[in-house]
Design an enzyme around this catalytic site. Structure first.
Site, short mmCIF file in Angstrom:
data_model
loop_
_atom_site.label_atom_id
_atom_site.label_comp_id
_atom_site.label_asym_id
_atom_site.label_seq_id
_atom_site.Cartn_x
_atom_site.Cartn_y
_atom_site.Cartn_z
N TYR A 123 0.97 -0.94 0.34
CA TYR A 123 0.14 -0.24 0.00
C TYR A 123 0.56 1.31 0.50
O TYR A 123 1.91 1.33 0.72
CB TYR A 123 -1.15 0.07 0.78
N HIS A 124 1.00 2.42 -1.08
CA HIS A 124 1.10 3.75 -0.91
C HIS A 124 0.90 4.67 0.22
O HIS A 124 -0.65 4.68 -0.47
CB HIS A 124 1.65 4.07 -2.29
N GLY A 125 1.24 5.11 0.99
CA GLY A 125 0.86 5.94 1.85
C GLY A 125 1.21 7.25 0.83
O GLY A 125 2.30 7.90 -0.24
N SER A 145 4.20 -0.94 -6.42
CA SER A 145 2.33 -0.57 -5.22
C SER A 145 1.82 0.03 -6.25
O SER A 145 2.04 0.41 -7.18
CB SER A 145 2.84 1.11 -4.52
N GLU A 191 -2.45 6.30 -5.37
CA GLU A 191 -3.24 5.64 -3.72
C GLU A 191 -2.49 6.88 -2.88
O GLU A 191 -3.11 7.12 -1.95
CB GLU A 191 -2.73 4.73 -4.15
#
Length: 299
Positions: A89-91, A156, A162
């Protein structure tokens, strides 16, 4: 003057940590250039010749991670000895991923190559740093060569979209991206899910606006800057690998990625979403994320 000064100070507080991270990244590249020049290095940036300087870089970021985010890494035993594809998951900014790379190298002396968006390679003054740390374009050929050479490769699927438009609900924004599944099929390697707890509480993006969404979709450039940088607790969780199946199609493999084949044997949720569901308060809560700094280290 006073009101103006307070306003500017308030704005700087919002952005000072992200700007500090950018400063350290560019400083790292400058130090690499000095190291290269002093030692007259002309070797391949991925060769072991650079390992000593990689260890220095990794040590710096690991210390930063420990101090600022009390960083923990769990599930390293789930990484295959050979090649594989990490899906994460890409913050708002991938600082948690940088922490992961650093600790992986310090613990295992292992380099994980990172697929990055094209705009990253347009940033001035980072060419050597990107090469030494194994940042590569997301082309099928580059990924297949890396996997053939025994590297872990991370991607990602949500990418910059995202990062910009996901929020404290931690929704995945993969769209129809299946490239990573096709590469896994061709390279015959497992896919490993990964997620960092509280990454959206540490660094945030402004609420999605139609204008900025349209601007991104037309240019593929991130115009909205991240803010925050609160010292919340970061824990990265690596799930169990989803093994390669020689009889599965690309579409079926994507669906298989979406099934829980890891830590807690959930049967219906996606691999990454299940990690989020297990380890993340939804919606994210900044105060809870800060208080988790006082939790005992989880085994």
């Amino acid at each position: 003057v006073i009101i103006g000064s307070l306003t500017i100070s308030g704005i700087l507080v919002f952005f000072i940590v992200p700007l500090t991270i950018v400063f350290f990244i560019y400083l790292t590249n400058i130090l690499l250039l000095i190291y290269q020049r002093n030692n007259e290095l002309k070797a391949d940036p991925l060769s072991d010749v650079w390992n000593s300087v990689r260890e220095t870089i990794a040590s710096f970021w690991d210390i930063y991670a420990r101090i600022w985010h009390g960083y923990e890494l769990h599930g390293v035993e789930n990484l295959p000895e050979g090649p594989g594809i990490l899906v994460y998951y890409h913050g708002a900014i991938p600082i948690d991923y940088l922490y992961f790379l650093s600790r992986l190298f310090l613990w295992k002396k292992r380099l994980c190559l990172s697929v990055a968006d094209h705009f990253v390679f347009r940033l001035p003054g980072l060419k050597l740093l990107l090469a030494v740390t194994g940042v590569i374009p997301g082309t099928r050929k580059e990924c297949l060569v890396a996997l053939k050479n025994g590297y872990l490769v991370s991607v990602s699927p949500g990418g910059v979209r995202e990062a910009l438009f996901s929020d404290e609900s931690y929704r995945l924004m993969w769209g129809n991206r299946k490239g990573f599944a096709q590469v896994a099929l061709e390279a015959k390697v497992p896919i490993i899910p990964m997620y960092t707890q509280n990454v959206r509480e540490g660094y945030r993006m402004f609420k999605e606006r139609r204008f900025f969404r349209q601007l991104y979709e037309s240019t593929r450039l991130p115009f909205t800057p991240p803010y925050g940088g609160l010292p919340v607790k970061f824990r990265t969780y690596i799930g169990k690998p989803i093994p390669y199946d020689p009889n599965i199609t690309t579409e079926e493999l994507v669906e298989k990625v979406c099934k829980d084949k890891f830590l807690f044997s959930f049967q219906t949720k996606t691999a990454v979403q299940a990690l989020i569901s297990k380890h993340q308060t939804i919606p994210g809560n900044i105060w809870k994320a800060l208080l988790e700094r006082f939790d005992k280290c989880r085994k």
